[in-house]
Design an enzyme around this catalytic site. Sequence first.
Site, PDB file in Angstrom:
ATOM      1  N   ASP A 256       0.855  -1.396   0.452  1.00 12.23           N
ATOM      2  CA  ASP A 256      -0.045  -0.230   0.213  1.00 12.23           C
ATOM      3  C   ASP A 256       1.001   1.328  -0.262  1.00 12.23           C
ATOM      4  O   ASP A 256       1.826   1.390   0.864  1.00 12.23           O
ATOM      5  CB  ASP A 256      -1.217  -0.065   0.960  1.00 12.23           C
ATOM      6  CG  ASP A 256      -2.067  -0.770   0.942  1.00 12.23           C
ATOM      7  OD1 ASP A 256      -2.307  -1.704   0.389  1.00 12.23           O
ATOM      8  OD2 ASP A 256      -2.697  -0.750   2.079  1.00 12.23           O
TER       9      ASP A 256
ATOM     10  N   HIS B 173       3.703  -2.251   3.247  1.00  9.34           N
ATOM     11  CA  HIS B 173       3.652  -0.720   2.500  1.00  9.34           C
ATOM     12  C   HIS B 173       5.606  -0.795   1.531  1.00  9.34           C
ATOM     13  O   HIS B 173       5.752  -1.557   1.895  1.00  9.34           O
ATOM     14  CB  HIS B 173       3.785  -0.287   3.574  1.00  9.34           C
ATOM     15  CG  HIS B 173       2.325   0.064   4.459  1.00  9.34           C
ATOM     16  ND1 HIS B 173       1.735  -0.682   5.192  1.00  9.34           N
ATOM     17  CD2 HIS B 173       1.222   0.363   3.960  1.00  9.34           C
ATOM     18  CE1 HIS B 173       0.847  -1.040   5.298  1.00  9.34           C
ATOM     19  NE2 HIS B 173       0.556   0.268   4.346  1.00  9.34           N
TER      20      HIS B 173
HETATM   21 ZN   LIG Z   1      -2.919   3.255   2.836  1.00  6.53          ZN
END
Ligand SMILES: [Zn+2]
Length: 321
Positions: free
Chosen positions: A119, A279
């Site tokens: 993400d 991430h």
């Molecule tokens: Zn996010």
Amino acid sequence: MTTKSRENTGRKRRRMTRLQRERQLRMRLLICCGVVLVLSGLFAAPEIRAALGRRQIQRDMEAELDAARPQSVPERQAAGGEAEGQEGTAGDSDILVGENAVVEPEVVREKKTVYLTFDDGPSMDVTPEILDILKKNDVKATFFILNYGEKSIPILERMVREGHTIGIHGYSHDYAEIYASEDAFMNNIQKLHDKLLEDVGYDARIVRFPGGSSNTISEKYKKGIMKKLTKRLEKEGWKYLDWNVSTGDAEGNNVPSSQLVKSVKSELKPEQANVVLLHDTSSKQSSADALQNIIDFGIENGYTFCPVTEDTTMVHHKVNN
Ligand SMILES: [Zn+2]
């Protein structure tokens, strides 16, 4: 005997003979007629019998049809619903078969599967490093992106070229802004979708909610918005994906990579599709550092790494707002 009486006797004989001949002729005529009648009767009989037979067969057929009609008509009428019901059932069972045909292998495939999801990218440093590791291991993953600059377009193109999939995280990640209203959220994903489509030609249809669908932060901006958005997304042809394996890299920027790997090792379950949350922003170097160990552990333990596609069974959280 006189000459006269002899003549009379001769005349009588001739008359009798004529009478006899006439009688004989009549007899012959009668016999002929009788024979003709008998013969014609004999010849006619089979025709009559055949005709009668045909008529009987026809009557039998008509009787059968008549017998069939009163049964089939009410059946059809009564089963108008039933027939539809049967069709419905057949349709349903077809659908079920169809679904099973699709879902079952999917479920089987998704067992012992790992979906690596990243993400908040793309970033200019961590994302390419992650792409390098994925390429080296021939592992495909999924990137839920945010708005990006022009310099990131080659990175997005590389993702597509190398077999990864891209999802929409949002043009903006600002909760106050995106969860202010349903339309604000929808516009936020549509805007990035359209930009990506224009820049890269990629039609992203899978969404990851900032904070996940279970987030309660959104309640601060709009009560009940997650319940509405989760339904609206699917209604409007989108899909959304949460996660069921958390590396913990969202909990800080310097979470040691060993800790991230440890989390994955303890959370991966062979009986399920494992959607791992990672991430790839610049502040998540340790996520890139942990990646090789995560892949090694997965491969050693018989897991298959797959990119998320629209055919993937979506992992959803419980909606709390
Ligand atoms: Zn996010």
